[in-house]
Design a protein around this motif. Structure first.
Motif, short mmCIF file in Angstrom:
data_model
loop_
_atom_site.label_atom_id
_atom_site.label_comp_id
_atom_site.label_asym_id
_atom_site.label_seq_id
_atom_site.Cartn_x
_atom_site.Cartn_y
_atom_site.Cartn_z
N UNK A 1 0.83 -1.20 0.00
CA UNK A 1 0.00 0.00 0.00
C UNK A 1 0.88 1.26 0.00
N UNK A 2 1.97 1.22 0.73
CA UNK A 2 2.87 2.38 0.80
C UNK A 2 3.43 2.72 -0.57
N UNK A 3 3.97 1.73 -1.28
CA UNK A 3 4.54 1.99 -2.60
C UNK A 3 3.46 2.39 -3.60
N UNK A 4 2.28 1.83 -3.48
CA UNK A 4 1.18 2.20 -4.37
C UNK A 4 0.81 3.66 -4.17
N UNK A 5 0.70 4.08 -2.93
CA UNK A 5 0.32 5.47 -2.65
C UNK A 5 1.42 6.45 -3.04
N UNK A 6 2.68 6.08 -2.84
CA UNK A 6 3.78 6.95 -3.27
C UNK A 6 3.73 7.14 -4.77
N UNK B 1 0.65 1.68 -10.47
CA UNK B 1 1.10 0.41 -11.03
C UNK B 1 2.60 0.23 -10.93
N UNK B 2 3.34 1.29 -11.18
CA UNK B 2 4.80 1.23 -11.06
C UNK B 2 5.19 0.98 -9.60
N UNK B 3 4.45 1.59 -8.67
CA UNK B 3 4.71 1.33 -7.25
C UNK B 3 4.49 -0.12 -6.88
N UNK B 4 3.46 -0.74 -7.44
CA UNK B 4 3.22 -2.17 -7.19
C UNK B 4 4.33 -3.03 -7.80
N UNK B 5 4.79 -2.66 -8.98
CA UNK B 5 5.88 -3.41 -9.60
C UNK B 5 7.15 -3.31 -8.77
N UNK B 6 7.48 -2.13 -8.28
CA UNK B 6 8.67 -1.94 -7.45
C UNK B 6 8.56 -2.76 -6.16
N UNK B 7 7.37 -2.76 -5.56
CA UNK B 7 7.17 -3.54 -4.35
C UNK B 7 7.36 -5.02 -4.62
N UNK B 8 6.84 -5.50 -5.75
CA UNK B 8 7.01 -6.91 -6.09
C UNK B 8 8.47 -7.28 -6.28
#
Length: 59
Positions: free
Chosen positions: A6-11, A41-48
């Motif tokens: 959630x953190x990376x998605x919101x950032x 979407x990029x935040x979710x990719x980075x988190x993954x």
């Protein structure tokens, strides 16, 4: 959804919102208004990627 996800998605979403307000960028109108969702979407990719790296490091 986990805390880091959630953190990376919101950032990413917030960075995309900043792109919307930067009117001087030579971007198409549709791309500019879709930027927050691209950022999320990029935040979710980075988190993954980070989670996979941590998982490999533990093995």
């Amino acid at each position: 959804m986990g805390a880091t996800r959630l953190r990376y998605t919101m950032i990413g979403f917030i960075l995309g919102v900043f792109i919307v307000y930067l009117k001087d960028l030579p971007l198409a109108e549709g791309t500019r208004f879709a930027a927050p969702f691209y950022g999320a979407g990029i935040g979710l990719l980075i988190d993954g990627i980070i989670l996979r790296m941590k998982k490999r490091k533990q093995e």
